[in-house]
Design a protein around this motif. Structure first.
Motif, PDB file in Angstrom:
ATOM      1  N   HIS A   1       0.864  -1.587   0.078  1.00 19.25           N
ATOM      2  CA  HIS A   1       0.071   0.140  -0.311  1.00 19.25           C
ATOM      3  C   HIS A   1       0.769   1.262   0.364  1.00 19.25           C
ATOM      4  CE1 HIS A   1      -0.173   0.232   4.494  1.00 19.25           C
ATOM      5  NE2 HIS A   1       1.293  -0.539   4.288  1.00 19.25           N
ATOM      6  N   VAL A   2       0.543   2.123  -0.475  1.00 18.56           N
ATOM      7  CA  VAL A   2       0.954   3.443  -0.488  1.00 18.56           C
ATOM      8  C   VAL A   2      -0.079   4.297   0.259  1.00 18.56           C
ATOM      9  CG1 VAL A   2       1.531   5.864  -1.698  1.00 18.56           C
ATOM     10  CG2 VAL A   2       1.485   3.226  -2.942  1.00 18.56           C
ATOM     11  N   LEU A   3       0.842   5.252   1.584  1.00 22.89           N
ATOM     12  CA  LEU A   3       0.195   6.505   2.783  1.00 22.89           C
ATOM     13  C   LEU A   3       0.157   7.456   1.696  1.00 22.89           C
ATOM     14  CD1 LEU A   3       2.230   4.491   5.054  1.00 22.89           C
ATOM     15  CD2 LEU A   3      -0.016   3.678   4.020  1.00 22.89           C
ATOM     16  N   ASN A   4      -0.958   8.284   2.564  1.00 26.61           N
ATOM     17  CA  ASN A   4      -0.223   9.719   2.309  1.00 26.61           C
ATOM     18  C   ASN A   4      -1.411  10.311   3.510  1.00 26.61           C
ATOM     19  OD1 ASN A   4      -0.282  12.168   0.634  1.00 26.61           O
ATOM     20  ND2 ASN A   4      -2.593  11.703  -0.067  1.00 26.61           N
ATOM     21  N   ILE A   5      -0.215  11.692   3.748  1.00 25.97           N
ATOM     22  CA  ILE A   5      -0.899  12.768   5.126  1.00 25.97           C
ATOM     23  C   ILE A   5      -2.543  13.457   3.790  1.00 25.97           C
ATOM     24  CG2 ILE A   5      -0.802  14.834   6.398  1.00 25.97           C
ATOM     25  CD1 ILE A   5       0.035  11.727   7.245  1.00 25.97           C
ATOM     26  N   THR A   6      -3.812  13.506   3.970  1.00 27.73           N
ATOM     27  CA  THR A   6      -4.189  13.757   2.753  1.00 27.73           C
ATOM     28  C   THR A   6      -4.641  15.084   3.428  1.00 27.73           C
ATOM     29  OG1 THR A   6      -6.029  11.831   2.807  1.00 27.73           O
ATOM     30  CG2 THR A   6      -6.832  12.922   2.413  1.00 27.73           C
ATOM     31  N   ASN A   7      -4.655  15.627   4.449  1.00 24.84           N
ATOM     32  CA  ASN A   7      -5.394  17.078   5.483  1.00 24.84           C
ATOM     33  C   ASN A   7      -5.179  16.663   6.540  1.00 24.84           C
ATOM     34  OD1 ASN A   7      -7.782  16.114   6.800  1.00 24.84           O
ATOM     35  ND2 ASN A   7      -8.878  15.999   4.984  1.00 24.84           N
ATOM     36  N   SER A   8      -4.544  17.378   7.412  1.00 22.40           N
ATOM     37  CA  SER A   8      -4.031  18.207   9.079  1.00 22.40           C
ATOM     38  C   SER A   8      -4.818  16.825  10.010  1.00 22.40           C
ATOM     39  CB  SER A   8      -4.159  19.079   9.509  1.00 22.40           C
ATOM     40  OG  SER A   8      -6.374  19.535   9.873  1.00 22.40           O
ATOM     41  N   THR A   9      -5.869  16.423   9.491  1.00 23.15           N
ATOM     42  CA  THR A   9      -6.686  15.244  10.924  1.00 23.15           C
ATOM     43  C   THR A   9      -6.364  14.104  10.154  1.00 23.15           C
ATOM     44  OG1 THR A   9      -8.834  16.124   9.716  1.00 23.15           O
ATOM     45  CG2 THR A   9      -7.530  17.517  11.880  1.00 23.15           C
ATOM     46  N   ALA A  10      -6.085  13.757   9.103  1.00 21.49           N
ATOM     47  CA  ALA A  10      -6.961  12.578   7.995  1.00 21.49           C
ATOM     48  C   ALA A  10      -5.300  11.559   7.371  1.00 21.49           C
ATOM     49  CB  ALA A  10      -7.663  12.311   6.609  1.00 21.49           C
ATOM     50  N   ILE A  11      -5.038  10.519   7.602  1.00 22.95           N
ATOM     51  CA  ILE A  11      -4.438   9.445   6.712  1.00 22.95           C
ATOM     52  C   ILE A  11      -5.112   8.578   5.675  1.00 22.95           C
ATOM     53  CG2 ILE A  11      -3.423   8.462   8.705  1.00 22.95           C
ATOM     54  CD1 ILE A  11      -0.691   8.039   7.839  1.00 22.95           C
ATOM     55  N   THR A  12      -4.940   8.478   4.270  1.00 21.40           N
ATOM     56  CA  THR A  12      -4.945   7.500   3.993  1.00 21.40           C
ATOM     57  C   THR A  12      -3.814   6.538   3.908  1.00 21.40           C
ATOM     58  OG1 THR A  12      -6.644   9.292   3.281  1.00 21.40           O
ATOM     59  CG2 THR A  12      -6.433   7.382   2.339  1.00 21.40           C
ATOM     60  N   GLY A  13      -4.178   5.634   2.715  1.00 19.05           N
ATOM     61  CA  GLY A  13      -4.220   4.481   2.659  1.00 19.05           C
ATOM     62  C   GLY A  13      -4.962   3.420   1.591  1.00 19.05           C
ATOM     63  N   GLY A  14      -4.177   3.811   0.210  1.00 21.46           N
ATOM     64  CA  GLY A  14      -4.662   2.390  -1.460  1.00 21.46           C
ATOM     65  C   GLY A  14      -3.338   1.839  -1.753  1.00 21.46           C
TER      66      GLY A  14
END
Length: 375
Positions: A245-258
């Protein structure tokens, strides 16, 4: 490559101050499976202050885990060793490595092994107590798993508490093969912050989102503790694409995995590392004080100082009633709160005006100066 498919890669570039962190880098190539590849570190490192990251490509024509999994660690202060399982048989691996080392105590490092036996599903490793809100992990591993079954050949790793690192896989085979890993635990001693959690991807689910305590997105990175974005997965043989998976800080209160492949359920760990931005403000002063104002006496001149990062030192400037300021030699001063203290023999002429001031710099060499005091 035959039957090549697309890869989604997210790159984060971290730049350190050269006086705080030394970064060394190089490349490695492994042409002989099952044997170690030793690389010289140009400048010897302090093992309690240095950690390692690396990335590589493989031309192995199989997709077996044993031939495509590399573990790396420090042999001593001057060598890195890259290894595969003794059961690996094929494939040329070419890669790049980076060693980052604290020069000023801004972080410390522990490293340990995480070894799962032929039948092991979970392994706990013990480290010296750390602050979990300031610690992140870097792990790599080799495995004797001779198939492409991600239940057996892929794992996840996390910091369970202040003294425990947990590694686990979703093994299904009776003898899934050994996993031998190396884990670095990097603990910050400044304003950096670390949050952590895990994603549980259901089969046919491509994304997952976790909530963060608010972060500054310009200085925060998403991090998978296992290098190359691997995670534990429950799918059968040939479903290994679902275990990345690839991780990303989507915004100041969320981390997303895809992930692109969603054949099976998977579990992956994440860390959100908020780096400390440089302190661009000078130290603050307060409570200037003299213990006397009598002519011809010895008088102490003090000022309290505070600083978000670290104080560096001060220069005392003194006019002993003759109209000329003279600067003393710079005096070291450490910590985030301290006091400058200078004792002077004062002019004995009654009615003389004595002036004094103090200059202070911090660890970023930013200066501040007090008002011009007199008595």
């Amino acid at each position: 490559l035959s039957n090549a498919t697309s890869l989604n890669i997210r790159v984060t570039v971290i730049e350190f101050g050269s006086s705080s962190v030394r970064v060394q880098k190089g490349s490695f190539s492994r042409a002989t499976p099952g044997k170690g590849t030793y690389v010289v570190i140009p400048t010897p490192v302090n093992l309690s202050a240095a950690a390692l990251v690396f990335y590589y490509a493989s031309n192995d024509s199989t997709d077996d885990y044993t031939d495509n999994s590399i573990r790396a660690g420090f042999v001593n202060t001057t060598y890195i060793n890259f290894t595969e399982s003794a059961s690996a048989t094929s494939g040329l691996k070419n890669g790049s490595w980076y060693v980052f080392e604290s020069l000023d105590g801004s972080f410390t490092v522990q490293n340990t092994t995480v070894d799962l036996t032929d039948t092991g599903i979970t392994k706990l490793a013990t480290i010296n107590s750390i602050d979990t809100s300031k610690t992140f992990l870097i792990a790599s591993y080799q495995t004797s798993e001779s198939s492409d079954d991600p239940r057996d050949g892929s794992f996840s790793i996390n910091l369970t508490n202040s003294t425990t690192i947990n590694s686990s896989r979703l093994a299904a085979a009776s003898s899934p093969g050994q996993i031998n890993g190396t884990a670095f635990a990097i603990t910050f001693h400044g304003r950096e912050k670390v949050q952590r959690g895990s994603f549980s991807y259901a089969a046919a689910t491509a994304t997952a989102v976790n909530v963060l305590a608010s972060v500054n997105t310009s200085i925060t990175m998403a991090w998978d503790p296992v290098l190359t974005g691997r995670m534990a997965e429950s799918g059968a043989t040939s479903d290994e694409e679902s275990a990345f998976h690839v991780l990303n800080i989507t915004n100041s209160t969320a981390i997303t995995g895809g992930r692109n492949e969603t054949v099976a359920a998977a579990r992956g760990d994440w860390e959100a590392i908020q780096w400390a931005s440089p302190d661009l403000t000078a130290a603050n002063w307060s409570n200037n004080y003299t213990n006397s104002t009598l002519a011809g006496t010895t008088i102490n001149h003090s000022v309290n100082w505070t600083e978000d990062e670290d104080l560096s030192g001060y220069i005392f400037s003194f006019n002993n009633g003759n109209g000329t300021f003279l600067n003393d030699t710079w005096v070291p001063m450490t910590g985030t709160a301290n006091q400058s203290n200078i004792t002077k023999d004062v002019n004995s002429t009654v009615g003389s005006i004595i002036n004094w001031t103090v200059y202070v710099n911090n660890s970023y060499n930013l200066w501040n100066v007090t008002s011009n005091f007199n008595y």
